[in-house]
Design an enzyme around this catalytic site. Structure first.
Site, PDB file in Angstrom:
ATOM      1  N   ASP A   4       0.819  -1.223   0.000  1.00 32.55           N
ATOM      2  CA  ASP A   4       0.000   0.000   0.000  1.00 32.55           C
ATOM      3  C   ASP A   4       0.853   1.275   0.000  1.00 32.55           C
ATOM      4  OD1 ASP A   4       0.744  -0.733   2.598  1.00 32.55           O
ATOM      5  OD2 ASP A   4      -1.016   0.174   3.537  1.00 32.55           O
ATOM      6  N   ASP A  24       4.760   4.162   8.009  1.00 30.07           N
ATOM      7  CA  ASP A  24       3.958   3.600   9.094  1.00 30.07           C
ATOM      8  C   ASP A  24       4.859   3.380  10.309  1.00 30.07           C
ATOM      9  OD1 ASP A  24       2.283   3.379   6.902  1.00 30.07           O
ATOM     10  OD2 ASP A  24       2.029   1.233   7.039  1.00 30.07           O
ATOM     11  N   HIS A  62       8.279  -0.414  12.410  1.00 29.13           N
ATOM     12  CA  HIS A  62       7.117  -1.018  11.764  1.00 29.13           C
ATOM     13  C   HIS A  62       7.410  -2.508  11.617  1.00 29.13           C
ATOM     14  CE1 HIS A  62       3.471  -1.009   9.472  1.00 29.13           C
ATOM     15  NE2 HIS A  62       4.016  -1.097   8.277  1.00 29.13           N
TER      16      HIS A  62
HETATM   17 ZN   LIG Z   1       3.062  -0.843   6.299  1.00 28.87          ZN
END
Ligand SMILES: [Zn+2]
Length: 301
Positions: free
Chosen positions: A64, A210, A140
């Protein structure tokens, strides 16, 4: 400084939401940050000229955040792009992209440069005379970096009234802009500050997605003008943060407050929530001003 949100939702693209990608325009230059699936369509919707994108910064290798990259690289080639393209991202990104190019025999006519990252310390990865870009190591599920964009101070500005009042010839203006004092023929010195103004204030932008809640990033992002921090979950789902490597809105706001940033933009919402206003409601209890990213929004600071 202008931030165009092309996509800001987590996981899969949907008819109503797009995965992460945004364009930062600072000092008349454009930088693409992350490139989720469909980014090139979003660029067209925003009427952003493909030719203005010469640097792409990828945070990590979850789909993503970069599945749109090979499509964009390929389209740049079909459009006979002349400019070089520089891609910054985790080690492995070169192998992924070059394998797709090699097996589809779709070699680019323009020069494609990869700058692979693997340090867990912040490093300067790009600079020109106007801007410097540093990594922000994040925590992450895979190796991830945020990016800090810092404008460099410009030249001092001539105070025309004061300069003409002192009979300073224009040929000395460049020297004054650089900050030098002027020594006149009779030996007197004109101090720079008496005939110039300070440079315009600089701006800074930190992109952090993230990541789990991580106070180690605070010294890196202290006092930035704008912090984009992911907030995948609401407080009711805080127990999902550690296993998935994400943050809540309140955690993002806490980082913003502790780092004394001027503005916070939230994004990377889990698609499980139907009302993203709840993210702002929760963040507002800790930090203001907080803004909600949404696909198609443009922020100007
Ligand atoms: Zn991620």
């Amino acid at each position: 400084m202008k931030v165009s949100i092309l996509g800001c939702y987590s996981a899969t693209p949907r008819t109503i939401t797009n995965p992460t990608s945004q364009v930062l325009e600072i000092n008349n230059q454009m930088y693409l940050i992350d490139c989720g699936e469909g980014t090139q369509v979003q660029l067209r919707k925003h009427k952003i000229k493909f030719s203005r994108i010469n640097q792409i910064f990828i945070s990590h290798l979850h789909g993503d955040h970069f599945f749109g990259l090979i499509g964009l690289i390929s389209t740049f080639s079909l459009l006979n792009r002349p400019n070089d393209l520089h891609i910054y991202g985790p080690k492995g990104i070169k192998e992924i992209i070059l394998l797709q190019i090699k097996l589809s025999k779709s070699y680019t006519k323009y020069n494609l440069f990869f700058h692979e990252l693997e340090s867990d310390q912040s490093e300067l990865i790009f600079e020109d005379d106007k801007i410097a870009v540093y990594t922000i190591p994040l925590k992450h599920r895979v190796y991830t970096n945020g990016y800090l964009f810092k404008e460099k101070p410009g030249l001092r500005r001539i105070n025309i009234d004061a300069a003409t009042g002192q009979n300073i010839d224009v040929c000395y203006f460049n020297k004054l802009k650089q900050g030098s004092d002027l020594k006149q023929e009779d030996g007197t010195v004109i101090e720079n500050e008496t005939v110039t103004f300070d440079p315009l204030p600089t701006q800074s932008y930190a992109f952090c997605s993230d990541t789990v809640y991580n106070e180690e990033i605070i010294p890196l992002i202290e006092n930035v003008d704008v912090l984009y921090h992911e907030s995948t979950f609401l407080e009711q789902d805080i127990e999902k943060c550690i296993p998935t490597g994400h943050s809540t809105a309140i955690q993002a706001a806490t980082i913003a407050k502790k780092a004394n940033v001027k503005n916070l933009i939230l994004g990377h919402y889990s698609t499980r929530y139907s009302d993203i206003n709840l993210f702002k409601k929760e963040a507002d209890t800790v930090f203001e001003p907080t803004f909600l990213a949404d696909d198609g929004l443009v922020f100007k600071f």
